[in-house]
Design a protein around this motif. Structure first.
Motif, PDB file in Angstrom:
ATOM      1  N   THR A  38      42.599  39.522  38.103  1.00 24.90           N
ATOM      2  CA  THR A  38      42.430  37.795  38.316  1.00 24.90           C
ATOM      3  C   THR A  38      41.261  37.364  39.160  1.00 24.90           C
ATOM      4  O   THR A  38      40.352  36.558  38.804  1.00 24.90           O
ATOM      5  N   ALA A  39      41.386  38.091  40.268  1.00 26.61           N
ATOM      6  CA  ALA A  39      40.102  37.881  41.070  1.00 26.61           C
ATOM      7  C   ALA A  39      38.703  38.231  40.478  1.00 26.61           C
ATOM      8  O   ALA A  39      37.631  37.305  40.449  1.00 26.61           O
ATOM      9  N   VAL A  40      38.640  39.399  40.087  1.00 30.11           N
ATOM     10  CA  VAL A  40      37.124  39.791  39.293  1.00 30.11           C
ATOM     11  C   VAL A  40      36.905  38.940  38.234  1.00 30.11           C
ATOM     12  O   VAL A  40      35.798  38.611  37.941  1.00 30.11           O
ATOM     13  N   LEU A  41      37.918  38.688  37.292  1.00 27.46           N
ATOM     14  CA  LEU A  41      37.518  37.781  36.100  1.00 27.46           C
ATOM     15  C   LEU A  41      37.187  36.319  36.342  1.00 27.46           C
ATOM     16  O   LEU A  41      36.256  35.825  35.743  1.00 27.46           O
ATOM     17  N   SER A  42      37.964  35.874  37.682  1.00 21.88           N
ATOM     18  CA  SER A  42      37.441  34.593  37.923  1.00 21.88           C
ATOM     19  C   SER A  42      36.016  34.457  38.481  1.00 21.88           C
ATOM     20  O   SER A  42      35.507  33.700  38.377  1.00 21.88           O
ATOM     21  N   LEU A  43      35.657  35.654  39.168  1.00 22.28           N
ATOM     22  CA  LEU A  43      34.325  35.720  39.605  1.00 22.28           C
ATOM     23  C   LEU A  43      33.273  35.714  38.608  1.00 22.28           C
ATOM     24  O   LEU A  43      32.053  35.001  38.709  1.00 22.28           O
ATOM     25  N   LEU A  44      33.567  36.656  37.593  1.00 23.45           N
ATOM     26  CA  LEU A  44      32.747  36.881  36.492  1.00 23.45           C
ATOM     27  C   LEU A  44      32.680  35.622  35.440  1.00 23.45           C
ATOM     28  O   LEU A  44      31.591  35.028  35.102  1.00 23.45           O
ATOM     29  N   ALA A  45      33.726  34.565  35.555  1.00 27.62           N
ATOM     30  CA  ALA A  45      33.789  33.368  34.700  1.00 27.62           C
ATOM     31  C   ALA A  45      32.985  32.523  35.559  1.00 27.62           C
ATOM     32  O   ALA A  45      32.187  31.732  34.898  1.00 27.62           O
ATOM     33  N   TYR A  46      33.215  32.361  36.596  1.00 21.82           N
ATOM     34  CA  TYR A  46      32.166  31.603  37.563  1.00 21.82           C
ATOM     35  C   TYR A  46      30.807  31.697  37.506  1.00 21.82           C
ATOM     36  O   TYR A  46      29.988  30.776  37.263  1.00 21.82           O
ATOM     37  N   GLU A  60      25.367  32.880  45.236  1.00 17.30           N
ATOM     38  CA  GLU A  60      26.548  32.547  46.210  1.00 17.30           C
ATOM     39  C   GLU A  60      27.459  33.751  46.099  1.00 17.30           C
ATOM     40  O   GLU A  60      28.455  33.781  46.951  1.00 17.30           O
ATOM     41  N   VAL A  61      27.712  34.281  44.855  1.00 15.56           N
ATOM     42  CA  VAL A  61      28.826  35.349  44.516  1.00 15.56           C
ATOM     43  C   VAL A  61      28.145  36.395  43.995  1.00 15.56           C
ATOM     44  O   VAL A  61      28.626  37.274  43.246  1.00 15.56           O
ATOM     45  N   ALA A  62      26.837  36.781  44.317  1.00 15.37           N
ATOM     46  CA  ALA A  62      26.167  37.987  43.835  1.00 15.37           C
ATOM     47  C   ALA A  62      26.914  39.236  44.560  1.00 15.37           C
ATOM     48  O   ALA A  62      27.247  39.344  45.490  1.00 15.37           O
ATOM     49  N   TRP A  63      27.154  40.215  43.566  1.00 16.16           N
ATOM     50  CA  TRP A  63      27.800  41.508  43.821  1.00 16.16           C
ATOM     51  C   TRP A  63      26.777  42.283  44.799  1.00 16.16           C
ATOM     52  O   TRP A  63      27.693  42.948  45.766  1.00 16.16           O
ATOM     53  N   LYS A  64      25.853  42.284  44.512  1.00 15.20           N
ATOM     54  CA  LYS A  64      24.665  43.244  45.670  1.00 15.20           C
ATOM     55  C   LYS A  64      24.988  42.538  46.960  1.00 15.20           C
ATOM     56  O   LYS A  64      24.550  41.500  47.069  1.00 15.20           O
ATOM     57  N   ALA A 115      44.716  34.738  44.632  1.00 14.74           N
ATOM     58  CA  ALA A 115      44.610  33.306  45.482  1.00 14.74           C
ATOM     59  C   ALA A 115      43.505  33.086  46.040  1.00 14.74           C
ATOM     60  O   ALA A 115      42.728  31.974  45.879  1.00 14.74           O
ATOM     61  N   ALA A 116      43.183  34.095  47.011  1.00 10.71           N
ATOM     62  CA  ALA A 116      42.062  33.469  47.867  1.00 10.71           C
ATOM     63  C   ALA A 116      40.557  33.437  47.006  1.00 10.71           C
ATOM     64  O   ALA A 116      39.617  32.431  47.260  1.00 10.71           O
ATOM     65  N   VAL A 117      40.460  34.156  45.982  1.00 10.08           N
ATOM     66  CA  VAL A 117      39.069  34.080  45.120  1.00 10.08           C
ATOM     67  C   VAL A 117      39.134  33.031  44.286  1.00 10.08           C
ATOM     68  O   VAL A 117      38.017  32.082  44.161  1.00 10.08           O
ATOM     69  N   THR A 118      40.180  32.514  43.754  1.00 12.08           N
ATOM     70  CA  THR A 118      40.204  31.453  42.853  1.00 12.08           C
ATOM     71  C   THR A 118      40.200  30.134  43.607  1.00 12.08           C
ATOM     72  O   THR A 118      39.647  29.304  43.180  1.00 12.08           O
ATOM     73  N   GLU A 119      40.948  30.196  44.490  1.00 14.68           N
ATOM     74  CA  GLU A 119      40.841  28.686  45.413  1.00 14.68           C
ATOM     75  C   GLU A 119      39.568  28.795  45.985  1.00 14.68           C
ATOM     76  O   GLU A 119      38.974  27.788  46.005  1.00 14.68           O
ATOM     77  N   GLU A 120      38.861  29.711  46.478  1.00 15.07           N
ATOM     78  CA  GLU A 120      37.470  29.412  47.050  1.00 15.07           C
ATOM     79  C   GLU A 120      36.294  29.276  45.878  1.00 15.07           C
ATOM     80  O   GLU A 120      35.537  28.529  46.190  1.00 15.07           O
ATOM     81  N   LEU A 121      36.582  29.918  44.762  1.00 18.80           N
ATOM     82  CA  LEU A 121      35.738  29.399  43.652  1.00 18.80           C
ATOM     83  C   LEU A 121      35.930  28.131  43.208  1.00 18.80           C
ATOM     84  O   LEU A 121      34.904  27.149  43.045  1.00 18.80           O
TER      85      LEU A 121
END
Length: 278
Positions: A38-46, A60-64, A115-121
């Motif tokens: 869920t965290a990874v897919l949320s980051l990709l969707a964002y 702001e969410v660059a993987w590198k 929770a942390a990733v989706t709420e911060e996004l």
């Protein structure tokens, strides 16, 4: 429309992911896997929706290079919670009644990551950025902090006090962390480490939510102002004070780095004054 598109994209992934996590009912490895997914897919969707709606790379969410800012945020979050729970314990509001559960801690890591990733996004990546762009950093901190607190109002054992505490110590602090760094990995790391330390290590409630024991079986007792009561340490005055202090540090850094955005009207007035002075 950009705001709506980004909120919908992340919210859909978060909703489906949270439903999937809930469906496995704390079964350890599925909970961990679904939470991380869920965290990874949320980051990709964002990242995808920002590229489509803003025509820019979402730096702001660059993987590198994400490890260093995430690690800094995690150190701050863990250090904050360790300090808060130590003070609560010295005040007689927390004790350890033996070991808890390794499997519980592993499952909590998955839930906490989601929770942390989706709420911060949603709150810092989307809402804070758009509000700040229109009415400046200070107003964005107040408004999105209040919204973050209200989002926790219907949690079990929540009250107006816990809502205000969450708004200030978490909503304001995490917004200030983003303002100072312009990077979502820092607030994500801070948010994750605080929540995981709270439930996954010290075995206390997280924002009123029930969960299996973490590594320790912790017990809160005494006045809510000291321990946070049934809502958990986030409703403690000590957590509020810690959040205000760290918020102040982040805002000082933001100002020193010239990253505070003024209100539009004020910015225009300053620009006009400078122009006339020339």
């Amino acid at each position: 429309m950009r705001l709506l598109a980004q909120l919908v994209a992340v919210s859909v992934v978060a909703l489906v992911g949270n439903m999937a996590v809930g469906a496995v009912q704390w079964n350890v490895w599925p909970t961990l896997a679904l939470g991380v997914a869920t965290a990874v897919l949320s980051l990709l969707a964002y990242a995808w929706v920002v590229r489509r709606t803003e025509r820019r790379a979402p730096a702001e969410v660059a993987w590198k290079g994400a490890g260093a800012p995430f690690g800094r945020g995690a150190l701050i979050g863990f250090g904050m919670f360790a300090a808060v729970i130590a003070v609560i314990a010295l005040s007689g509001g927390y004790r350890i009644d033996g070991w808890g559960s390794v499997s519980g801690a592993i499952a909590l890591a998955g839930v906490t990551a989601a929770a942390a990733v989706t709420e911060e996004l949603l709150f810092r990546g989307v809402l804070f950025r758009f509000v700040e762009e229109r009415i400046g950093t200070w107003s964005a901190l107040v408004l999105t902090g209040l919204l973050f607190g209200l989002a926790h109002l219907f949690n079990p054992h929540a009250s107006l006090w816990s809502t205000l505490a969450i708004a200030v110590e978490a909503g304001g602090m995490l917004g200030a962390a983003f303002a100072a760094t312009r990077n979502l990995w820092v607030p994500i790391g801070l948010h994750f480490a605080w929540n995981f330390a709270e439930g996954g290590i010290f075995g206390t409630g997280v924002s009123g939510q029930s969960a299996p024991d973490g590594l320790l079986h912790g017990v809160l007792s005494g006045p809510t102002a000291v321990s946070g009561g049934e809502f958990g340490p986030e409703a403690s005055l000590y957590a509020l004070v810690a959040g205000v202090v760290v918020t102040g540090v982040f805002l000082w850094l933001a100002r020193r780095r010239d990253r505070l955005v003024p209100m539009r009207g004020r910015a225009a007035g300053v620009a006009a004054t400078v122009s006339l002075s020339r």
